[in-house]
Design a protein around this motif. Structure first.
Motif, short mmCIF file in Angstrom:
data_model
loop_
_atom_site.label_atom_id
_atom_site.label_comp_id
_atom_site.label_asym_id
_atom_site.label_seq_id
_atom_site.Cartn_x
_atom_site.Cartn_y
_atom_site.Cartn_z
N ARG A 1 0.82 -1.08 -0.05
CA ARG A 1 0.14 -0.05 -0.04
C ARG A 1 0.75 1.33 0.00
N ASN B 1 -6.29 -2.10 1.86
CA ASN B 1 -6.48 -0.49 1.66
C ASN B 1 -7.01 -0.26 0.07
N PRO C 1 -9.19 -0.41 -3.28
CA PRO C 1 -10.77 -0.13 -3.54
C PRO C 1 -11.19 -1.71 -3.46
N GLY C 2 -12.40 -1.90 -2.58
CA GLY C 2 -13.22 -3.14 -2.47
C GLY C 2 -12.30 -4.34 -1.71
N PRO D 1 -9.38 -3.89 5.26
CA PRO D 1 -8.86 -2.30 5.54
C PRO D 1 -8.19 -2.18 6.31
N SER D 2 -7.64 -0.85 6.56
CA SER D 2 -6.49 -0.57 7.58
C SER D 2 -6.91 -1.00 8.98
N HIS D 3 -8.19 -0.71 9.32
CA HIS D 3 -8.62 -1.16 10.72
C HIS D 3 -9.54 -2.36 10.49
N THR E 1 -15.35 -5.58 14.71
CA THR E 1 -15.00 -4.29 14.33
C THR E 1 -14.31 -3.31 15.06
N THR E 2 -13.05 -3.03 14.86
CA THR E 2 -12.57 -1.98 15.88
C THR E 2 -11.99 -0.69 14.88
N GLY E 3 -11.59 0.21 15.38
CA GLY E 3 -10.81 1.40 14.84
C GLY E 3 -10.83 2.71 15.59
N SER E 4 -12.19 2.58 16.20
CA SER E 4 -12.49 3.73 17.25
C SER E 4 -11.96 3.49 18.52
N LEU E 5 -11.02 4.00 19.04
CA LEU E 5 -10.18 3.36 20.09
C LEU E 5 -11.15 3.45 21.39
N PHE F 1 -14.49 11.77 15.99
CA PHE F 1 -14.18 11.70 17.38
C PHE F 1 -14.20 13.41 17.89
N THR G 1 -14.42 3.60 9.94
CA THR G 1 -14.59 3.85 11.22
C THR G 1 -14.27 5.35 11.43
N VAL H 1 -12.80 1.94 2.97
CA VAL H 1 -11.53 2.42 2.86
C VAL H 1 -11.05 2.56 1.33
N TYR I 1 -11.11 7.13 -5.89
CA TYR I 1 -12.04 6.15 -5.66
C TYR I 1 -13.40 6.25 -5.06
#
Ligand SMILES: Cc1ncc(C[n+]2csc(CCOP(=O)(O)OP(=O)(O)O)c2C)c(N)n1
Lengths: 280, 321
Positions: free
Chosen positions: A27, A95, A97-98, A102-104, A116-120, B89, B126, B292, B297
């Motif tokens: 990426r 990361n 497209p499609g 995903p990063s998180h 599912t996480t990413g919002s700490l 946030f 997120t 993402v 895109y």
């Protein structure tokens, strides 16, 4: 611990590092530091401690993992790919497209990702609910919850930890990645949180503090969480942000980094040599 | 003097650098300005300055709800807090604190939410707020801004410091197409007409202003005269300008990097419904979560391009009698 098992886990940790870097390099950039610091932990979890079946990722009585520091997704994906949840080559779609990666972490996209996480902070309460759910259903399963030290600034974490103790969730194992850094630098400069072990004890947890770069120490600490005695567990993992790749670990600000072709090449050669030494 | 200097080219400045310069500048000018962040100082280049001025900058750790409460307490002590974190946030995560400790208790704070909507790119679903405007619009007395370009950012940030109420500024950290001259003075609450046109009015905000201007060019080539109006202040909306343009053209398209529910489209429709119900359509995110990917895109994926504006303009023209 048997020497062969130890070597196997150490090799697995190196492979997880290579896999995470493979994804991030494809990426061009990503959360390198915080992915590398949990590689040894993931090796112990996915290398034997967790009761899981890659062919049946949704098996109800499986052990579950919530990587609440969701930005470490690439490390989790590395472990999952190496265990056969999806093809290794798919790591390179991080990361895109499609993508399913995903990063998180996203439970609706990636086979083997349980939450599912990413919002700490949010993963901590989710893990409590999952552990409570297993108990209410009479399932003999543990929930492993990886929390960042920076993440533990969030008040929600401590609401969740209080809940876990109040509801006697002895099937919940909090794994605090004490890598001493958050996004803006050293946690002691940004937002010192004090003595984690003392805090967890005060909240009613059974605790252990181990070298988070030592798979054997992690393994032994995890073994002790197999039988619950009415209290949740917290293992403080003394780790290093960027561990296993000195060039990354040396940079104080190593939260999110670009990874050039040259760097990737150098780091991989080094990790390959480590792997050869372990497997040779 | 506000000049419109749009050519379609990117402004060389990154908005994160603009924030990193403007916040310290405002603090230097006014001893009551205080800056709070939630472990994202290095993302807008304020970290070094903050270290040198610990009495003017507070790193609150990754604890956004607490940070808003602390900012509101500081406001009650006479400070003028400027608070920053990423958009989700700065809105969802701390909304009750914004609403009660801020709005209701009349503690005036300025909140900057970076990387709104698709500009959150690689951080994914997120981190991709399509609903922050909707939330903030419901706070009585709040000011809600979707930034157009660096000059707009500097102008509104300066005004927000002394403006009463809760102020929310959403802005991407990267580059924007340059629309305004450097010295632009853009009064909050005043729409800016960027292009005249008699056939259809395009109301846009944020990154969609550039798309709207591109769309207007395409439409012109096809014989359609589109007016383009920058509604960077979503609340308080310039209702007079919206109604006037709607009456003049008889057809409206609203373009926003946000959900179609509760944002600029809703705000414009509220005005139209009561004053001049003309055919209207939007270019906005449908009832969906983010995902993402790179920004080009995502703009395609969620229908946020000049091309989508052109189609909607034609569709709305066809409904005109
Ligand atoms: C609620 C929330 N606030 C802010 C962020 C942005 N953010 C992502 S990672 C990070 C730092 C995390 O530090 P830590 O938990 O220590 O993770 P590690 O250092 O192990 O990567 C921040 C501030 C976020 N993802 N969620």
């Amino acid at each position: 611990m048997e020497e062969t098992k130890k070597r196997e886990l150490m090799a697995f940790a190196v492979k997880i590092r290579m896999a995470a870097l493979e994804a991030i390099h494809a990426r061009g950039s990503g959360h390198v530091g915080g992915a590398l610091s949990i590689a040894d932990l993931l090796a112990a979890l996915y290398g034997g401690e967790m009761n899981i079946d890659p062919r049946d990722p949704k098996k109800p009585d499986r052990d579950k993992l919530v990587c609440s520091k969701g930005h470490a997704g690439p490390a989790v994906y590395g472990a999952l790919a190496l265990r056969g949840y999806f093809p290794y080559d798919e790591l390179r779609t991080l990361n895109r497209p499609g993508t399913r990666l995903p990063s998180h972490c996203d439970r609706n996209k990636t086979p083997g990702v349980d939450m599912t996480t990413g919002s700490l902070g949010q993963g901590t309460s989710l893990a409590c609910g999952m552990a409570l759910g297993d108990k209410l259903r009479g399932l003999d399963a543990r929930t492993f919850l990886i929390v960042g030290d920076g993440e533990s600034d969030e008040g929600q974490c401590w609401e969740a930890f209080a809940f876990a103790a109040a509801k006697k969730l002895d099937n919940l194992v909090v794994l605090l990645d004490w890598n001493k850094r958050q996004l803006d630098g050293w946690t002691d400069d940004v937002y010192p949180m004090g003595d984690y072990e003392a805090k967890f004890r005060a909240f009613g947890f059974d605790t252990a503090k181990v070298d988070g770069g030592d798979v054997e120490a992690i393994w032994e600490a995890l073994e002790r969480t197999r039988k619950g005695e009415g209290r949740p567990f917290a293992i403080i993992l003394d780790t290093e942000k960027g561990h296993g790749v000195p060039e990354v670990a040396e940079k104080v600000m190593n939260h999110s980094l670009p990874v050039s072709d040259g760097e990737f090449e150098r780091w991989t050669v080094r990790l390959q040599a480590e792997l050869a030494a372990l497997e040779g | 003097m506000t000049e419109i200097v749009y050519t379609g080219e990117l402004d060389p400045r990154l908005c994160k650098s603009v924030l990193g310069e403007t916040i310290p500048a405002l603090a230097a000018e006014d001893p009551d300005v205080i800056y709070l962040d939630a472990d994202l100082m290095s993302c807008i280049g304020t970290g070094k300055w903050a270290k040198e001025h610990p009495e003017r900058a507070v790193n609150c750790g990754i604890a956004e709800a607490n940070m808003i409460g602390v900012a509101c307490g500081l406001a009650s002590a006479g400070f003028k807090p400027i608070v920053h974190t990423f958009g989700p946030f700065a809105s969802r995560r701390c909304f009750d604190q914004v609403f009660l400790s801020g709005g209701y208790a009349k503690n005036d704070i300025t909140v900057i939410g970076t990387d709104p909507g698709v500009t959150a790119t690689m951080n994914g679903g997120t981190h991709m707020p399509f609903e922050d405007v909707a939330l903030y619009r419901t706070v009585p007395g709040a000011t809600v801004i979707d930034v157009t370009d660096p000059a707009c950012l500097i102008s509104v940030l300066r005004q927000c410091v002394d403006r009463p109420g809760v102020k929310y500024i959403r802005v991407g950290r990267k580059q924007y197409a340059r629309v305004y001259s450097d010295s632009a003075d853009l009064p909050i609450g005043k729409a800016v007409t960027l292009r005249e046109g008699k056939d259809v009015a395009i109301f846009a905000a944020g990154i969609m202003v550039h798309e709207a201007l591109q769309a207007a060019k395409t439409l012109e080539a096809q014989g359609i005269q589109a007016a383009v109006v920058d509604l960077f202040t979503i609340k308080p909306l310039d209702a007079e300008a919206v109604a006037r343009r709607a009456k003049e053209t008889g057809a409206v398209v609203v373009a926003e990097n946000h959900s179609r529910h509760g944002g600029l489209y809703s705000a414009v429709l509220e005005v139209l419904a009561e004053n001049c119900p003309v055919p209207a359509a939007c270019v906005a995110v449908e009832d969906e979560f983010g995902e993402v990917g790179p920004q080009d895109y995502l703009q395609e994926r969620f229908g946020l391009t000049a091309g989508h504006i052109v189609s909607q303009a034609k569709a709305v023209l066809a409904r005109k009698d």
